[in-house]
Design a protein around this motif. Structure first.
Motif, PDB file in Angstrom:
ATOM      1  N   ILE A 164      -3.183   9.231  -2.553  1.00 50.68           N
ATOM      2  CA  ILE A 164      -2.099   9.562  -3.014  1.00 50.68           C
ATOM      3  C   ILE A 164      -1.808  10.082  -4.356  1.00 50.68           C
ATOM      4  O   ILE A 164      -0.836  11.686  -4.114  1.00 50.68           O
ATOM      5  N   ALA A 165      -2.340   9.489  -5.515  1.00 55.04           N
ATOM      6  CA  ALA A 165      -2.452  10.847  -6.438  1.00 55.04           C
ATOM      7  C   ALA A 165      -2.389  12.230  -6.604  1.00 55.04           C
ATOM      8  O   ALA A 165      -2.171  12.923  -7.116  1.00 55.04           O
ATOM      9  N   ASN A 166      -3.636  12.140  -6.162  1.00 56.76           N
ATOM     10  CA  ASN A 166      -4.187  13.661  -6.284  1.00 56.76           C
ATOM     11  C   ASN A 166      -3.602  14.474  -4.337  1.00 56.76           C
ATOM     12  O   ASN A 166      -2.544  15.625  -5.360  1.00 56.76           O
ATOM     13  N   ARG A 167      -2.473  14.095  -4.005  1.00 57.72           N
ATOM     14  CA  ARG A 167      -1.051  14.943  -3.161  1.00 57.72           C
ATOM     15  C   ARG A 167      -0.604  15.506  -3.923  1.00 57.72           C
ATOM     16  O   ARG A 167       0.153  16.126  -4.117  1.00 57.72           O
ATOM     17  N   LEU A 168      -0.345  14.319  -4.857  1.00 52.86           N
ATOM     18  CA  LEU A 168       1.315  14.384  -5.883  1.00 52.86           C
ATOM     19  C   LEU A 168       1.140  15.330  -6.909  1.00 52.86           C
ATOM     20  O   LEU A 168       2.526  15.528  -7.123  1.00 52.86           O
ATOM     21  N   SER A 169      -0.248  15.232  -7.008  1.00 52.73           N
ATOM     22  CA  SER A 169      -0.034  16.291  -8.282  1.00 52.73           C
ATOM     23  C   SER A 169      -0.470  17.513  -8.063  1.00 52.73           C
ATOM     24  O   SER A 169      -1.233  18.300  -8.768  1.00 52.73           O
TER      25      SER A 169
END
Length: 98
Positions: A17-22
């Motif tokens: 999720i963090a990778n997708r958002l960033s």
């Protein structure tokens, strides 16, 4: 009670999720030896040009089954890019001609 076993799964999902958002692409780099930081930086730079995201995060794996070069896997589909240096190819060609 066995909630401790879920921590790895929760951490992996959080990372996705963090990778997708960033807008971060995770690429796995497999090589037969540990790569130097300057080589990893160059690989990240070139992978960024190939994949197009703003950020590239590299995970390294030592793969003793490789004969030479590196393998970069990236994206959800596990696209694969194999790189062998020209210098190594020259050594192999010289060996064959010997």
């Amino acid at each position: 009670m066995k909630r401790v076993d879920l921590i790895k799964e929760i951490a992996a999902e959080f990372e996705l999720i963090a990778n997708r958002l960033s807008e971060t692409e995770v690429a796995t780099v497999a090589s037969v030896v540990e790569l130097e930081p300057q080589h990893l930086a160059e690989i990240a730079k070139r992978a960024q040009k190939l994949t197009g995201p703003k950020n590239v995060k590299l995970k390294t794996v030592i793969d003793k089954s490789l004969l030479a070069g590196i393998i970069i896997r990236y994206g959800n589909s596990g696209s694969k890019l194999s790189l062998i240096t020209l210098r190594l190819l020259n050594v192999v060609c010289e060996f064959k001609n010997y």
